[in-house]
Design a protein around this motif. Structure first.
Motif, PDB file in Angstrom:
ATOM      1  N   ARG A   1      -4.615  -2.134   8.200  1.00  0.00           N
ATOM      2  CA  ARG A   1      -5.919  -1.878   8.826  1.00  0.00           C
ATOM      3  C   ARG A   1      -6.550  -0.574   8.341  1.00  0.00           C
ATOM      4  NH1 ARG A   1      -4.707  -3.569  15.175  1.00  0.00           N
ATOM      5  NH2 ARG A   1      -4.164  -5.761  14.750  1.00  0.00           N
ATOM      6  N   GLY A   2      -5.903   0.097   7.393  1.00  0.00           N
ATOM      7  CA  GLY A   2      -6.459   1.328   6.865  1.00  0.00           C
ATOM      8  C   GLY A   2      -6.070   2.578   7.636  1.00  0.00           C
ATOM      9  N   ASN A   3      -5.183   2.445   8.625  1.00  0.00           N
ATOM     10  CA  ASN A   3      -4.762   3.610   9.410  1.00  0.00           C
ATOM     11  C   ASN A   3      -3.678   4.382   8.660  1.00  0.00           C
ATOM     12  OD1 ASN A   3      -6.455   2.805  11.560  1.00  0.00           O
ATOM     13  ND2 ASN A   3      -4.876   1.368  12.270  1.00  0.00           N
ATOM     14  N   PRO A   4      -3.666   5.707   8.775  1.00  0.00           N
ATOM     15  CA  PRO A   4      -2.630   6.488   8.094  1.00  0.00           C
ATOM     16  C   PRO A   4      -1.247   6.199   8.652  1.00  0.00           C
ATOM     17  CG  PRO A   4      -3.925   7.877   9.566  1.00  0.00           C
ATOM     18  CD  PRO A   4      -4.619   6.550   9.518  1.00  0.00           C
ATOM     19  N   LEU A   5      -0.235   6.324   7.775  1.00  0.00           N
ATOM     20  CA  LEU A   5       1.141   6.034   8.174  1.00  0.00           C
ATOM     21  C   LEU A   5       1.797   7.279   8.751  1.00  0.00           C
ATOM     22  CD1 LEU A   5       2.330   4.042   5.014  1.00  0.00           C
ATOM     23  CD2 LEU A   5       1.497   3.095   7.168  1.00  0.00           C
ATOM     24  N   SER A   6       2.642   7.051   9.736  1.00  0.00           N
ATOM     25  CA  SER A   6       3.457   8.152  10.239  1.00  0.00           C
ATOM     26  C   SER A   6       4.594   8.415   9.255  1.00  0.00           C
ATOM     27  CB  SER A   6       4.023   7.786  11.619  1.00  0.00           C
ATOM     28  OG  SER A   6       4.896   6.662  11.489  1.00  0.00           O
ATOM     29  N   ASN A   7       5.305   9.500   9.460  1.00  0.00           N
ATOM     30  CA  ASN A   7       6.412   9.833   8.561  1.00  0.00           C
ATOM     31  C   ASN A   7       7.468   8.730   8.547  1.00  0.00           C
ATOM     32  OD1 ASN A   7       5.211  12.256   7.911  1.00  0.00           O
ATOM     33  ND2 ASN A   7       6.334  13.426   9.473  1.00  0.00           N
ATOM     34  N   GLU A   8       7.773   8.195   9.704  1.00  0.00           N
ATOM     35  CA  GLU A   8       8.779   7.130   9.784  1.00  0.00           C
ATOM     36  C   GLU A   8       8.290   5.869   9.075  1.00  0.00           C
ATOM     37  OE1 GLU A   8      11.230   4.614  13.214  1.00  0.00           O
ATOM     38  OE2 GLU A   8       9.895   6.268  13.768  1.00  0.00           O
ATOM     39  N   GLN A   9       7.027   5.526   9.285  1.00  0.00           N
ATOM     40  CA  GLN A   9       6.477   4.351   8.608  1.00  0.00           C
ATOM     41  C   GLN A   9       6.414   4.563   7.090  1.00  0.00           C
ATOM     42  OE1 GLN A   9       2.738   4.200  10.772  1.00  0.00           O
ATOM     43  NE2 GLN A   9       3.385   2.348  11.870  1.00  0.00           N
ATOM     44  N   TRP A  10       6.053   5.773   6.666  1.00  0.00           N
ATOM     45  CA  TRP A  10       5.945   6.053   5.244  1.00  0.00           C
ATOM     46  C   TRP A  10       7.299   5.891   4.548  1.00  0.00           C
ATOM     47  CZ3 TRP A  10       7.876   9.557   1.681  1.00  0.00           C
ATOM     48  CH2 TRP A  10       7.179   9.643   0.478  1.00  0.00           C
ATOM     49  N   GLU A  11       8.374   6.396   5.165  1.00  0.00           N
ATOM     50  CA  GLU A  11       9.713   6.246   4.601  1.00  0.00           C
ATOM     51  C   GLU A  11      10.109   4.769   4.531  1.00  0.00           C
ATOM     52  OE1 GLU A  11      12.256   8.571   7.001  1.00  0.00           O
ATOM     53  OE2 GLU A  11      11.485  10.512   6.282  1.00  0.00           O
ATOM     54  N   LYS A  12       9.728   4.009   5.538  1.00  0.00           N
ATOM     55  CA  LYS A  12      10.037   2.581   5.536  1.00  0.00           C
ATOM     56  C   LYS A  12       9.302   1.863   4.414  1.00  0.00           C
ATOM     57  CE  LYS A  12       9.914  -1.532   8.487  1.00  0.00           C
ATOM     58  NZ  LYS A  12       9.549  -2.057   9.830  1.00  0.00           N
ATOM     59  N   VAL A  13       8.019   2.200   4.205  1.00  0.00           N
ATOM     60  CA  VAL A  13       7.237   1.585   3.132  1.00  0.00           C
ATOM     61  C   VAL A  13       7.806   1.955   1.768  1.00  0.00           C
ATOM     62  CG1 VAL A  13       4.984   1.623   1.996  1.00  0.00           C
ATOM     63  CG2 VAL A  13       5.119   1.365   4.466  1.00  0.00           C
ATOM     64  N   GLN A  14       8.286   3.195   1.623  1.00  0.00           N
ATOM     65  CA  GLN A  14       8.886   3.600   0.365  1.00  0.00           C
ATOM     66  C   GLN A  14      10.111   2.757   0.039  1.00  0.00           C
ATOM     67  OE1 GLN A  14       6.260   5.346  -0.996  1.00  0.00           O
ATOM     68  NE2 GLN A  14       7.878   6.520  -1.979  1.00  0.00           N
TER      69      GLN A  14
ATOM     70  N   GLY B   1       0.809  -1.209   0.000  1.00  0.00           N
ATOM     71  CA  GLY B   1       0.000   0.000   0.000  1.00  0.00           C
ATOM     72  C   GLY B   1       0.842   1.259   0.000  1.00  0.00           C
ATOM     73  N   ARG B   2       0.183   2.400  -0.166  1.00  0.00           N
ATOM     74  CA  ARG B   2       0.926   3.652  -0.270  1.00  0.00           C
ATOM     75  C   ARG B   2       0.815   4.528   0.985  1.00  0.00           C
ATOM     76  NH1 ARG B   2       3.119   5.023  -4.959  1.00  0.00           N
ATOM     77  NH2 ARG B   2       2.643   3.820  -6.823  1.00  0.00           N
ATOM     78  N   ASN B   3      -0.372   4.790   1.445  1.00  0.00           N
ATOM     79  CA  ASN B   3      -0.537   5.774   2.520  1.00  0.00           C
ATOM     80  C   ASN B   3      -1.169   5.202   3.783  1.00  0.00           C
ATOM     81  OD1 ASN B   3       0.462   7.855   0.809  1.00  0.00           O
ATOM     82  ND2 ASN B   3      -1.556   7.977  -0.156  1.00  0.00           N
ATOM     83  N   THR B   4      -1.575   3.935   3.760  1.00  0.00           N
ATOM     84  CA  THR B   4      -2.208   3.343   4.937  1.00  0.00           C
ATOM     85  C   THR B   4      -1.589   1.979   5.219  1.00  0.00           C
ATOM     86  OG1 THR B   4      -3.941   2.336   3.563  1.00  0.00           O
ATOM     87  CG2 THR B   4      -4.395   4.513   4.505  1.00  0.00           C
ATOM     88  N   ASP B   5      -1.777   1.522   6.449  1.00  0.00           N
ATOM     89  CA  ASP B   5      -1.287   0.193   6.802  1.00  0.00           C
ATOM     90  C   ASP B   5      -2.355  -0.845   6.473  1.00  0.00           C
ATOM     91  OD1 ASP B   5      -3.223   0.496   8.716  1.00  0.00           O
ATOM     92  OD2 ASP B   5      -1.832   0.728  10.397  1.00  0.00           O
TER      93      ASP B   5
END
Length: 356
Positions: free
Chosen positions: A108-121, A102-106
């Motif tokens: 469960r559909g919750n928004p990602l924090s900045n740290e999580q977003w960088e990790k997903v990228q 996914g891009r912006n949610t985990d």
């Protein structure tokens, strides 16, 4: 310790009663998953290529793209045929079997924090590298071509099985190393859709396909012919009657008898050009013009010139005198190799017999 319900029965009594009722129910035997019955005559339905039909009455039950690659059961990896069916999609480079991040949610559909977003990228970056494999650059180009096929088919309102068949053509073109030089992936995507739609009975004109293709009319037409010739596809040409288009433009030069002879001979030469093939990366109209010029050279008339034929063909697709000259000699040699001479009567006599 067992508890009592409202009717005075214990939980164990209810469970034993339910078990006895299940044992008394008749056992229903199901047919194997790979066999089905015809809705009309109850005959056996089989699947060949892209059609599922009844062996008794011939009723076509389904007509869609079927993946014929070996299943897990065929490879001996699982024992149950019901568990061996993989969901695949030929419009994806790995047939859609990859994991989606996914891009912006985990999850469960919750928004990602900045740290999580960088990790997903970072995960998505490495996942894409692994997905495309060693031949990453070529696989990316194939992926872009498949996206073009999906986009063109969607804009033209074509069924899913047509777009999937076009994707198969593009995959075969990639394996045969057809893309390259002037034969771009974008043109091949348009040509694949053009052929798949014609074969499936949903014909679209080249003008309609070019409207949604990132390539020109000439290149898409040339790509469709290259796919037919190089991959040896048993598909009718996407554009028929190209010889007639050239002869109509030459109508003020040719008389009726000469026009009929040139048409008969040119159609035969065009069939030879597709069979050899001669100039597979050239549009069918250009080869039709070359066939008209060679037919005129083979006959005694010698009425038209290369410039006149090129101008006649250019009414539809830009064609130069140099192209007519380049392919006409090769086509003339192919005619001699097929018939052992350059006598046009080898073809024209058969036409006269049919007319009689």
């Amino acid at each position: 310790m067992s508890s009592n319900n409202a009717s005075g029965k214990t939980v164990s009594d209810v469970q034993s009663t339910t078990t006895e009722e299940r044992e008394d129910e008749p056992t229903v035997e199901h047919e194997p998953a790979g066999r089905s019955a015809c809705p009309e005559c109850e005959g056996q339905v089989i699947t060949e290529d892209e059609q599922s039909f009844c062996t008794d009455c011939g009723l076509v039950v389904a007509d869609e793209w079927v993946d014929l690659s070996p299943t897990l059961n065929d490879l001996g990896l699982v024992g149950d045929a019901d568990q061996s069916i993989e969901t695949v999609d030929p419009l994806r480079t790995d047939k859609g079997l990859h994991t989606k991040i996914g891009r912006n949610t985990d999850g469960r559909g919750n928004p990602l924090s900045n740290e999580q977003w960088e990790k997903v990228q970072r995960l998505r970056k490495w996942h894409k590298r692994m997905q495309f494999g060693e031949k990453r650059k070529r696989t990316k180009r194939l992926n872009e071509g498949l996206r073009d096929v999906e986009m063109i088919s969607g804009n033209l309102g074509l069924p899913d099985h047509v777009s999937k068949q076009a994707a198969q053509y593009l995959r075969s073109a990639s394996e045969a190393r057809l893309p390259g030089g002037r034969m771009a992936w974008e043109a091949l995507a348009g040509g694949a859709v053009l052929l798949a739609a014609t074969e499936a009975g949903f014909p679209r004109s080249c003008d309609d396909v070019v409207q949604y293709t990132k390539s020109s009319y000439e290149r898409v037409s040339a790509a469709a012919r290259k796919l037919r010739c190089e991959l040896d596809l048993d598909v009718p040409p996407a554009r028929d009657g190209v010889v007639d288009d050239v002869l109509i433009a030459l109508d003020d030069i040719l008389d009726v008898q000469t026009c009929l002879e040139l048409r008969e001979l040119s159609d035969h030469l065009l069939a030879i050009a597709d069979e050899k093939p001669v100039g597979p990366g050239t549009s069918r109209l250009t080869m039709g013009a070359a066939a008209v010029y060679v037919a005129d050279r083979l006959t005694d008339g010698k009425v038209v010139t290369q410039a006149q034929v090129a101008d006649a063909a250019s009414t539809v697709v830009d064609t130069s005198k140099s192209r007519i000259s380049r392919y006409s000699q090769t086509l003339h040699d192919a005619y001699e190799a097929k018939h052992g001479c350059d006598d046009p009567d080898a073809v024209l006599e058969r036409g006269r017999i049919r007319l009689q």
